[in-house]
Design a protein around this motif. Structure first.
Motif, mmCIF file in Angstrom:
data_model
loop_
_atom_site.group_PDB
_atom_site.id
_atom_site.type_symbol
_atom_site.label_atom_id
_atom_site.label_comp_id
_atom_site.label_asym_id
_atom_site.label_seq_id
_atom_site.Cartn_x
_atom_site.Cartn_y
_atom_site.Cartn_z
ATOM 1 N N LEU A 6 51.766 33.655 -74.297
ATOM 2 C CA LEU A 6 51.046 32.460 -73.446
ATOM 3 C C LEU A 6 50.268 31.797 -74.616
ATOM 4 O O LEU A 6 50.265 30.571 -74.587
ATOM 5 C CB LEU A 6 50.249 32.925 -72.315
ATOM 6 C CG LEU A 6 51.022 33.403 -71.079
ATOM 7 C CD1 LEU A 6 50.126 33.984 -70.144
ATOM 8 C CD2 LEU A 6 52.076 32.511 -70.587
ATOM 9 N N ARG A 45 62.840 26.894 -66.362
ATOM 10 C CA ARG A 45 62.978 25.494 -67.028
ATOM 11 C C ARG A 45 63.256 24.333 -65.831
ATOM 12 O O ARG A 45 62.856 23.379 -65.833
ATOM 13 C CB ARG A 45 63.965 25.340 -67.975
ATOM 14 C CG ARG A 45 63.442 25.363 -69.533
ATOM 15 C CD ARG A 45 64.521 25.232 -70.437
ATOM 16 N NE ARG A 45 65.849 25.721 -69.956
ATOM 17 C CZ ARG A 45 66.705 26.180 -70.890
ATOM 18 N NH1 ARG A 45 66.540 26.264 -72.212
ATOM 19 N NH2 ARG A 45 67.783 26.904 -70.371
ATOM 20 N N THR A 104 51.398 28.710 -62.874
ATOM 21 C CA THR A 104 50.008 28.732 -63.083
ATOM 22 C C THR A 104 49.498 30.159 -63.158
ATOM 23 O O THR A 104 48.671 30.362 -64.062
ATOM 24 C CB THR A 104 49.559 28.485 -61.366
ATOM 25 O OG1 THR A 104 50.064 26.957 -61.100
ATOM 26 C CG2 THR A 104 48.096 28.236 -61.517
ATOM 27 N N PHE A 106 60.203 31.936 -69.250
ATOM 28 C CA PHE A 106 60.029 30.724 -69.564
ATOM 29 C C PHE A 106 61.173 29.839 -69.429
ATOM 30 O O PHE A 106 61.276 28.681 -69.087
ATOM 31 C CB PHE A 106 58.972 30.170 -70.743
ATOM 32 C CG PHE A 106 57.617 30.320 -70.305
ATOM 33 C CD1 PHE A 106 57.069 31.603 -70.283
ATOM 34 C CD2 PHE A 106 56.842 29.198 -69.928
ATOM 35 C CE1 PHE A 106 55.312 31.508 -69.907
ATOM 36 C CE2 PHE A 106 55.347 29.280 -69.562
ATOM 37 C CZ PHE A 106 55.008 30.571 -69.599
ATOM 38 N N THR A 108 49.331 28.740 -68.568
ATOM 39 C CA THR A 108 49.376 29.925 -67.588
ATOM 40 C C THR A 108 48.307 30.990 -67.839
ATOM 41 O O THR A 108 48.203 31.320 -68.883
ATOM 42 C CB THR A 108 50.884 30.589 -67.963
ATOM 43 O OG1 THR A 108 51.728 29.307 -67.669
ATOM 44 C CG2 THR A 108 51.165 31.511 -66.647
ATOM 45 N N HIS A 165 50.358 27.673 -73.632
ATOM 46 C CA HIS A 165 50.719 27.619 -72.361
ATOM 47 C C HIS A 165 49.489 27.573 -71.465
ATOM 48 O O HIS A 165 48.513 28.529 -71.827
ATOM 49 C CB HIS A 165 51.525 28.607 -71.491
ATOM 50 C CG HIS A 165 52.921 28.238 -71.896
ATOM 51 N ND1 HIS A 165 53.886 27.073 -71.926
ATOM 52 C CD2 HIS A 165 53.830 29.202 -72.804
ATOM 53 C CE1 HIS A 165 55.057 27.201 -72.393
ATOM 54 N NE2 HIS A 165 55.106 28.231 -73.047
ATOM 55 N N VAL A 173 56.195 25.585 -65.769
ATOM 56 C CA VAL A 173 55.084 26.308 -66.212
ATOM 57 C C VAL A 173 54.220 27.083 -65.050
ATOM 58 O O VAL A 173 53.568 26.239 -64.467
ATOM 59 C CB VAL A 173 54.274 25.462 -67.321
ATOM 60 C CG1 VAL A 173 53.110 26.259 -67.810
ATOM 61 C CG2 VAL A 173 55.132 24.876 -68.255
ATOM 62 N N HIS A 207 58.196 23.684 -60.795
ATOM 63 C CA HIS A 207 56.799 23.902 -61.497
ATOM 64 C C HIS A 207 57.347 24.807 -62.676
ATOM 65 O O HIS A 207 57.033 26.189 -62.775
ATOM 66 C CB HIS A 207 55.775 24.717 -60.743
ATOM 67 C CG HIS A 207 55.319 23.712 -59.511
ATOM 68 N ND1 HIS A 207 54.519 22.578 -59.653
ATOM 69 C CD2 HIS A 207 55.478 24.115 -58.282
ATOM 70 C CE1 HIS A 207 54.161 22.223 -58.413
ATOM 71 N NE2 HIS A 207 54.936 23.101 -57.484
ATOM 72 N N TYR A 265 52.376 30.003 -77.617
ATOM 73 C CA TYR A 265 52.948 28.720 -77.103
ATOM 74 C C TYR A 265 52.036 27.734 -76.324
ATOM 75 O O TYR A 265 52.284 26.652 -75.952
ATOM 76 C CB TYR A 265 54.171 29.035 -76.533
ATOM 77 C CG TYR A 265 55.142 29.700 -77.280
ATOM 78 C CD1 TYR A 265 56.056 28.995 -78.054
ATOM 79 C CD2 TYR A 265 55.389 31.079 -77.262
ATOM 80 C CE1 TYR A 265 56.984 29.477 -78.819
ATOM 81 C CE2 TYR A 265 56.354 31.644 -78.117
ATOM 82 C CZ TYR A 265 57.112 30.671 -79.078
ATOM 83 O OH TYR A 265 58.310 31.333 -79.534
#
Ligand SMILES: *Cc1c(COP(=O)(O)O)cnc(C)c1O
Length: 358
Positions: free
Chosen positions: A204, A177, A185, A173, A211, A209, A183, A181, A207
């Protein structure tokens, strides 16, 4: 050794591992060029660049720290592991760093490059004919010599700090940055111990996310069967040609509840994909990277079909240099009865033209 001296040794040992970490760089996140799919980016986290050449370097560091901090390893402990090779290579490195004897219990058909790597790092290999017995044999050898069975299959998911501490997910991650994209998929990974998928899946969620996590699993493996139906705990019993993943039984460190999707990949397809990717990148990758790439290609083709943009991140688990006499040897493939040419062509077509058809 008196208790105080033993504690001094443990402090010294932890310091040695931390110093090694301070000398190490993070692993690269490589973009895979996909000229035909401009909206979709595939990245591979290059775990072959660790000092011992695979993602097992992270695991071995975590297992040694966990065992030291649990009081299981002292200055005279023989460390024993059941490993198809890569974990043992990395553990031999840390055992030598700490001056500890190391014994690897491995299936007899393990690639000879890996056996040479374990021995070069001062480890001893104990081959067994039936890969299903490696755990029991490792436990027995440890008990006989008063050593410690470091047991990757039990401790992988709990020895790693899944919240962060530069684990593989946090590193991905951070490195994403500045990408279009940031973050992803999807994150795609295989399971051997299940430690990598458990770490990424928990990270995942922690945090929050969006994802999703995809398991890329060999056809003979127990893991995807267990993911689909929790009453299933065994694979087909056929040998798996993809070292590092595809276990005949569900291991204790496999956490199915953090996985959103499972892709089943035939060994032929994994090997063909690894060979096609190797030509595309100009460097050889291991078989489990091929398994991951097949799952990435299926997801990318699906996304493209729905006109979705996004990133897919997967893992380059180890280098293909370790498989020169197996996956990259036409004689070896012929001896195994594996014709991978159609699978290799299919992946080459995906990488060049963006189309995928199973
Ligand atoms: C161990 C291994 C994997 C799977 O990782 P786990 O964290 O053990 O599930 C994938 N590829 C290779 C080459 C491995 O050695």
């Amino acid at each position: 050794m008196p208790a105080m001296q033993e504690q001094d040794w443990v402090h010294w040992a932890i310091g040695r591992i931390e110093a090694d970490y301070a000398r190490s760089a993070d692993t690269h996140l490589l973009p895979v060029p996909l000229p035909a799919l401009p909206g979709i980016a595939i990245y591979l986290k290059d775990e072959s660049s660790h000092p011992t050449g695979s993602l097992k370097h992270r695991l071995a560091r975590s297992l040694f720290l966990h065992a030291l901090c649990s009081g299981w390893i002292g200055p005279d402990t023989t460390v024993v592991e059941a490993s198809s090779g890569s974990t043992a290579v990395s553990e031999a490195y840390f055992a030598r760093m700490l001056g500890l004897p190391f014994v690897a219990v491995i299936p007899e058909r393990t690639a000879r490059e890996k056996i040479a790597a374990i021995e070069a790092l001062g480890g001893t290999c104990h081959g067994v004919a039936d890969p299903g017995t490696v755990h029991a044999v490792a436990a027995r050898i440890a008990a006989q010599c008063g050593g410690h069975h470091i047991d990757q299959f039990t401790f992988a998911e709990r020895a790693t700090d899944w919240r962060g501490n530069n684990n593989i997910a946090e590193s991905i991650f951070t490195q994403m940055r500045r990408e279009p994209h940031p973050v992803p998929t999807w994150i795609v990974c295989g399971a051997g111990t299940g430690g990598t998928s458990a770490t990424i899946g928990r990270f995942l969620r922690y945090y929050r996310h969006p994802t999703q996590l995809c398991l890329a699993d060999p056809a003979s493996s127990a893991f995807h069967r267990h993911w689909y139906d929790r009453t299933q705990s065994a694979g087909t019993g056929e040998p798996c040609h993809i070292e590092g993943i595809g276990r005949p039984r569900v291991e204790a460190s496999f956490v199915p509840s953090v996985i959103d999707r499972a892709e089943v990949v035939a060994d032929r397809a994994s090997i063909g994909a690894a060979r096609a990717l190797s030509r595309h990148l100009g460097r050889r990758v291991g078989g489990s990277t091929g398994t991951n790439l097949v799952a990435c290609a299926r997801i990318a083709a699906e996304m493209a079909g729905r006109s979705e943009d996004g990133a897919i991140v997967s893992i380059l688990c180890d280098s293909g240099e370790r498989y020169a006499s197996t996956l990259y040897s036409d004689d070896w493939l012929a001896a195994q009865g594996l014709d991978v040419s159609a699978d290799e062509a299919r992946m080459a077509r995906f990488l060049a033209e963006g189309c995928w058809q199973d």
